[in-house]
Motif scaffolding. Sequence first.
Motif, PDB file in Angstrom:
ATOM      1  N   UNK A 205       0.837  -1.203   0.000  1.00  0.00           N
ATOM      2  CA  UNK A 205       0.000   0.000   0.000  1.00  0.00           C
ATOM      3  C   UNK A 205       0.872   1.253   0.000  1.00  0.00           C
ATOM      4  N   UNK A 206       1.877   1.259   0.870  1.00  0.00           N
ATOM      5  CA  UNK A 206       2.772   2.416   0.956  1.00  0.00           C
ATOM      6  C   UNK A 206       3.553   2.605  -0.341  1.00  0.00           C
ATOM      7  N   UNK A 207       4.007   1.503  -0.928  1.00  0.00           N
ATOM      8  CA  UNK A 207       4.750   1.568  -2.185  1.00  0.00           C
ATOM      9  C   UNK A 207       3.866   2.105  -3.309  1.00  0.00           C
ATOM     10  N   UNK A 208       2.637   1.596  -3.393  1.00  0.00           N
ATOM     11  CA  UNK A 208       1.705   2.036  -4.431  1.00  0.00           C
ATOM     12  C   UNK A 208       1.423   3.525  -4.311  1.00  0.00           C
TER      13      UNK A 208
ATOM     14  N   UNK B 121     -11.802  -1.794   4.566  1.00  0.00           N
ATOM     15  CA  UNK B 121     -12.084  -0.410   4.938  1.00  0.00           C
ATOM     16  C   UNK B 121     -10.810   0.324   5.345  1.00  0.00           C
ATOM     17  N   UNK B 122      -9.968  -0.307   6.154  1.00  0.00           N
ATOM     18  CA  UNK B 122      -8.735   0.348   6.593  1.00  0.00           C
ATOM     19  C   UNK B 122      -7.829   0.658   5.404  1.00  0.00           C
ATOM     20  N   UNK B 123      -7.752  -0.264   4.459  1.00  0.00           N
ATOM     21  CA  UNK B 123      -6.951  -0.055   3.258  1.00  0.00           C
ATOM     22  C   UNK B 123      -7.445   1.170   2.492  1.00  0.00           C
ATOM     23  N   UNK B 124      -8.764   1.286   2.342  1.00  0.00           N
ATOM     24  CA  UNK B 124      -9.342   2.421   1.620  1.00  0.00           C
ATOM     25  C   UNK B 124      -9.040   3.738   2.324  1.00  0.00           C
ATOM     26  N   UNK B 125      -9.209   3.771   3.647  1.00  0.00           N
ATOM     27  CA  UNK B 125      -8.980   5.009   4.399  1.00  0.00           C
ATOM     28  C   UNK B 125      -7.507   5.403   4.354  1.00  0.00           C
ATOM     29  N   UNK B 126      -6.614   4.417   4.338  1.00  0.00           N
ATOM     30  CA  UNK B 126      -5.186   4.737   4.280  1.00  0.00           C
ATOM     31  C   UNK B 126      -4.778   5.276   2.915  1.00  0.00           C
TER      32      UNK B 126
ATOM     33  N   UNK C  31      -7.964  13.756   5.770  1.00  0.00           N
ATOM     34  CA  UNK C  31      -6.760  13.273   6.445  1.00  0.00           C
ATOM     35  C   UNK C  31      -5.506  13.745   5.708  1.00  0.00           C
ATOM     36  N   UNK C  32      -4.516  14.178   6.470  1.00  0.00           N
ATOM     37  CA  UNK C  32      -3.270  14.677   5.893  1.00  0.00           C
ATOM     38  C   UNK C  32      -2.285  13.541   5.656  1.00  0.00           C
ATOM     39  N   UNK C  33      -1.292  13.831   4.803  1.00  0.00           N
ATOM     40  CA  UNK C  33      -0.199  12.885   4.558  1.00  0.00           C
ATOM     41  C   UNK C  33       1.054  13.348   5.273  1.00  0.00           C
ATOM     42  N   UNK C  34       1.879  12.406   5.789  1.00  0.00           N
ATOM     43  CA  UNK C  34       1.647  10.960   5.829  1.00  0.00           C
ATOM     44  C   UNK C  34       0.572  10.596   6.846  1.00  0.00           C
ATOM     45  N   UNK C  35      -0.123   9.491   6.619  1.00  0.00           N
ATOM     46  CA  UNK C  35      -1.224   9.080   7.479  1.00  0.00           C
ATOM     47  C   UNK C  35      -0.756   8.114   8.561  1.00  0.00           C
ATOM     48  N   UNK C  36      -1.283   8.340   9.749  1.00  0.00           N
ATOM     49  CA  UNK C  36      -0.952   7.517  10.914  1.00  0.00           C
ATOM     50  C   UNK C  36      -2.172   6.671  11.260  1.00  0.00           C
ATOM     51  N   UNK C  37      -2.063   5.363  11.061  1.00  0.00           N
ATOM     52  CA  UNK C  37      -3.194   4.466  11.302  1.00  0.00           C
ATOM     53  C   UNK C  37      -3.636   4.448  12.764  1.00  0.00           C
TER      54      UNK C  37
END
Length: 245
Positions: A168-171, A189-194, A217-223
């Motif tokens: 996910x981070x690489x993409x 859902x978590x994947x989509x929100x991230x 939500x701002x970048x970088x995102x903190x789960x």
Amino acid sequence: MISFSFLGIEKSYSDPSGKNLQVLGPVDLTVESGQFLCLLGPTGCGKTTLLRILSRLESADSGKISMGSGNLGYVFQQGALFPWMTVESNVMFPLKAKGVKSGLCRSRAGEMLRNVGLYEFRRSFPHELSGGMQQRTALARGLVTEPDILLLDEPFASLDTRTGIHLQEMLRKLCRSLSTTVVFVTHNIEEAVYLADRIAVMGHRPGRIVRDETLSLKWPRDRLSSDFTGVLLSFRQTFEELVDQ
């Protein structure tokens, strides 16, 4: 600038008894250039069908698609790598299909394989790779033509959590660097929100968009942050209401 739009898209299939079953629509959706859109919804709600209509792998029964002249990249759920080709040849394939000369194909494929950390495995075959490495190869193949729009159909669904998060981070990093418009199908859902700039939630029977929201939500995102958790819980509630219907 608008990347593409759907207006009144509908799709039906015939069930085994011959009865007409509407699986999509009507769907109205406009996506801006460079936006990362997640189509989120339960299994069977028509997410993949909508993606296939956008890619011209299927046609809609009615409605209108407006899209520029740019090219598309597609990453399938199981990678869909050619088993008789090496990693390098798989990534070179869409370039060769466009008539790019062999030397430039190899150079661009090598660059993309470095981006996904697989250059040293370029002469390996798909069966010699782990599931995560196969999906990285598929991602490199999807991005090697620098597509204007990248379509991904639950590409990380079969991977373990740690590998999925890494990809996910690489993409996200690769797509931001290329300013690629992304449509990412998922039921996670978590994947989509991230990942997403924007999430469109699809209901079913027939598939339609029931919630469409651009995330603040701002970048970088903190789960683990309260902001992330708040958005996650909100979409989880929407999702659970759909499943209970």
